[in-house]
Design an enzyme around this catalytic site. Sequence first.
Site, PDB file in Angstrom:
ATOM      1  N   GLU A 102       0.814  -1.208   0.000  1.00  0.00           N
ATOM      2  CA  GLU A 102       0.000   0.000   0.000  1.00  0.00           C
ATOM      3  C   GLU A 102       0.848   1.259   0.000  1.00  0.00           C
ATOM      4  O   GLU A 102       1.944   1.269   0.550  1.00  0.00           O
ATOM      5  CB  GLU A 102      -0.842   0.057   1.277  1.00  0.00           C
ATOM      6  CG  GLU A 102      -1.763  -1.094   1.467  1.00  0.00           C
ATOM      7  CD  GLU A 102      -2.441  -1.037   2.835  1.00  0.00           C
ATOM      8  OE1 GLU A 102      -3.227  -1.934   3.108  1.00  0.00           O
ATOM      9  OE2 GLU A 102      -2.155  -0.109   3.605  1.00  0.00           O
ATOM     10  N   CYS A 123       3.048   8.393   1.757  1.00  0.00           N
ATOM     11  CA  CYS A 123       3.448   7.391   2.748  1.00  0.00           C
ATOM     12  C   CYS A 123       3.638   6.080   2.000  1.00  0.00           C
ATOM     13  O   CYS A 123       2.712   5.612   1.322  1.00  0.00           O
ATOM     14  CB  CYS A 123       2.359   7.272   3.814  1.00  0.00           C
ATOM     15  SG  CYS A 123       2.690   5.983   5.025  1.00  0.00           S
ATOM     16  N   CYS A 130       5.196  -7.396   7.441  1.00  0.00           N
ATOM     17  CA  CYS A 130       6.203  -6.912   8.386  1.00  0.00           C
ATOM     18  C   CYS A 130       6.466  -7.999   9.412  1.00  0.00           C
ATOM     19  O   CYS A 130       5.538  -8.675   9.854  1.00  0.00           O
ATOM     20  CB  CYS A 130       5.725  -5.638   9.083  1.00  0.00           C
ATOM     21  SG  CYS A 130       6.962  -4.924  10.210  1.00  0.00           S
ATOM     22  N   CYS A 134       4.154  -6.065  15.948  1.00  0.00           N
ATOM     23  CA  CYS A 134       3.534  -5.167  16.933  1.00  0.00           C
ATOM     24  C   CYS A 134       2.055  -5.553  17.035  1.00  0.00           C
ATOM     25  O   CYS A 134       1.351  -5.596  16.013  1.00  0.00           O
ATOM     26  CB  CYS A 134       3.675  -3.708  16.500  1.00  0.00           C
ATOM     27  SG  CYS A 134       5.391  -3.229  16.204  1.00  0.00           S
ATOM     28  N   CYS A 137      -1.037  -3.597  15.329  1.00  0.00           N
ATOM     29  CA  CYS A 137      -0.883  -3.193  13.927  1.00  0.00           C
ATOM     30  C   CYS A 137      -1.380  -4.294  12.990  1.00  0.00           C
ATOM     31  O   CYS A 137      -1.018  -5.464  13.142  1.00  0.00           O
ATOM     32  CB  CYS A 137       0.587  -2.894  13.673  1.00  0.00           C
ATOM     33  SG  CYS A 137       1.026  -2.824  11.940  1.00  0.00           S
ATOM     34  N   CYS A 361      -1.626   1.472   8.465  1.00  0.00           N
ATOM     35  CA  CYS A 361      -0.877   0.665   7.519  1.00  0.00           C
ATOM     36  C   CYS A 361      -1.389  -0.776   7.519  1.00  0.00           C
ATOM     37  O   CYS A 361      -1.669  -1.339   8.549  1.00  0.00           O
ATOM     38  CB  CYS A 361       0.615   0.710   7.814  1.00  0.00           C
ATOM     39  SG  CYS A 361       1.096   0.025   9.398  1.00  0.00           S
TER      40      CYS A 361
HETATM   41  S1  SF4 Z   1       3.706  -1.031  13.556  1.00  0.00           S
HETATM   42 FE1  SF4 Z   1       3.231  -2.675  12.070  1.00  0.00          FE
HETATM   43  S2  SF4 Z   1       4.339  -2.154  10.176  1.00  0.00           S
HETATM   44 FE2  SF4 Z   1       5.201  -0.903  11.853  1.00  0.00          FE
HETATM   45  S3  SF4 Z   1       6.945  -2.148  12.619  1.00  0.00           S
HETATM   46 FE3  SF4 Z   1       5.180  -2.724  13.904  1.00  0.00          FE
HETATM   47  S4  SF4 Z   1       4.280  -4.513  12.862  1.00  0.00           S
HETATM   48 FE4  SF4 Z   1       5.657  -3.511  11.392  1.00  0.00          FE
END
Ligand code: SF4
Length: 368
Positions: A102, A123, A130, A134, A137, A361
């Site tokens: 994206e 962005c 990823c 986290c 997210c 994101c």
């Molecule tokens: S917030 Fe999401 S995209 Fe950003 S580093 Fe953590 S897991 Fe990865």
Amino acid sequence: MSALPLVFDAPRRGKPPRHLADLDPAARRQAVVELGEQAFRGDQLARAYFGGSGLSAIPAARREALTTALLPELLTPVREVTCDDGATRKALWRAHDGVLLESVLMRYRADPEAERDDRTTVCISSQAGCGMACPFCATGQGGLTRNLSTAEIVHQVVAAQRSLDAGEVPGGPGRVGNVVFMGMGEPLANYSRVIAALRRLTDPQPHGLGLSQRHLTVSTVGLVPAMRRLAEEGLQVRLAVSLHAPDDALRDTLVPVNTRWPVREVLAAAWAYAGVTGRRVSIEYALISGVNDQPERADHLAALLAGRLVHVNLIPLNPTPGSAWDASSPAAQAEFVRRLRAKGVATTVRDTRGREIDGACGQLAALA
Ligand code: SF4
């Protein structure tokens, strides 16, 4: 400089085709010579790609071979969603091997530190998925699919510039002013390609897009060796550290890589970056109700940051579907801001336009 630890190596799902934007100017000239062309054709191709000038400078009989070899179609648009009367445009792309990524074009002052005229921000994603996990997210829930190539990263900005050139974004034709690496992925886990992308974005035309280094922001969850390496690159890009908690006990749960590089080490690397570059570091802090938004955490954060070359960017959490996390109340947010500012820490709350199009994101890809 040593390579990043193997733990961050992405699975190689499918190597993207080589593209002009993967190569620096010398390598481009070399590539066209290997195709039986004169070296200057490399610069002509770069002008066509970065400057949007078209291929008319290249004889028609030679265009197909050159474009097939150096300008392959990298990203296919899958879906575009707009809001704010078209001022926020989120694009979902499919790469050659089917992975989704994206980018978001925002035509308003999304960056509180941006100059008034620099209202257009893109962005971009640096990885498909990823690996940082986290828990709040959407992208982190799906894991890492693969690193994006340099050209796949750069092309997200080139595509945004073409939309602006074509007048597709309300406000008339314009230029991309700022680029933030805050889409999918941890940019410093895809280090060499991200650095090459920064150079392509900032190399003067015709060799690159000619953006100002000072208007690029690279975010990280705190990969300390890579942060220290970035400080040695001679770049003037802004570093944004996704901190989200001032104490290791909480940050271990919100940003799992903290168990490897704790807050103290992350901030030491951030101050080293500020020292070398003279640039104010941005501390990103997603305010999560009842988790990290307590007054005592604001005070703890203020104590860590007071007197430093720093700016705090508070982000009202955009909850992911089915998530237990929620955004802080306006009162808790206001108190958090007040306590930081009381200690002299520059603090702003991020403009979160775009939420109604799954602005966090990874959320568009998660729905695809
Ligand atoms: S917030 Fe999401 S995209 Fe950003 S580093 Fe953590 S897991 Fe990865």
